[in-house]
Design a protein around this motif. Structure first.
Motif, PDB file in Angstrom:
ATOM      1  N   GLU A  73       0.849  -1.145  -0.117  1.00  0.00           N
ATOM      2  CA  GLU A  73       0.005   0.009   0.105  1.00  0.00           C
ATOM      3  C   GLU A  73       0.951   1.223  -0.114  1.00  0.00           C
ATOM      4  OE1 GLU A  73      -3.687   2.206   2.519  1.00  0.00           O
ATOM      5  OE2 GLU A  73      -3.123   0.050   2.937  1.00  0.00           O
TER       6      GLU A  73
ATOM      7  N   TYR B 263       2.412   1.755  -3.558  1.00  0.00           N
ATOM      8  CA  TYR B 263       1.425   2.265  -4.342  1.00  0.00           C
ATOM      9  C   TYR B 263       1.327   3.686  -4.201  1.00  0.00           C
ATOM     10  CZ  TYR B 263      -3.297   3.554  -6.165  1.00  0.00           C
ATOM     11  OH  TYR B 263      -4.154   4.112  -6.833  1.00  0.00           O
TER      12      TYR B 263
ATOM     13  N   THR C 250       2.507   6.413  -6.995  1.00  0.00           N
ATOM     14  CA  THR C 250       1.509   7.302  -7.347  1.00  0.00           C
ATOM     15  C   THR C 250       1.847   8.878  -7.255  1.00  0.00           C
ATOM     16  OG1 THR C 250      -0.332   5.970  -6.625  1.00  0.00           O
ATOM     17  CG2 THR C 250      -0.840   8.352  -7.053  1.00  0.00           C
TER      18      THR C 250
END
Length: 70
Positions: free
Chosen positions: A24, A27, A31
């Motif tokens: 997570e 990610y 991003t």
């Protein structure tokens, strides 16, 4: 944002990805790197547009001080 600044931020984000195993977090950091690329491209486009326009000296000087022109 200058190229040096964006490269430093990208390097810090990449380093943070390497230091964690949390998918997570990976990610979110990937991003953030993609958004950094968007900002870099927009700044390059803005700089190109501004360089094609004739500006008075005062405005040009202020834009240089703010980092919009080189």
């Amino acid at each position: 944002m200058t190229s040096d600044t964006s490269e430093t931020i990208k390097s810090l984000l990449e380093s943070a990805i390497e230091q964690t195993d949390d998918e997570e977090v990976h990610y979110k950091l990937r991003t953030a790197m993609q958004l950094l690329d968007v900002v870099r491209v927009r700044n390059e486009q803005l700089s190109d547009t501004l360089s094609a326009v004739e500006l008075d000296e005062d405005l040009e000087s202020r834009l240089e001080e703010l980092g919009y022109l080189e």
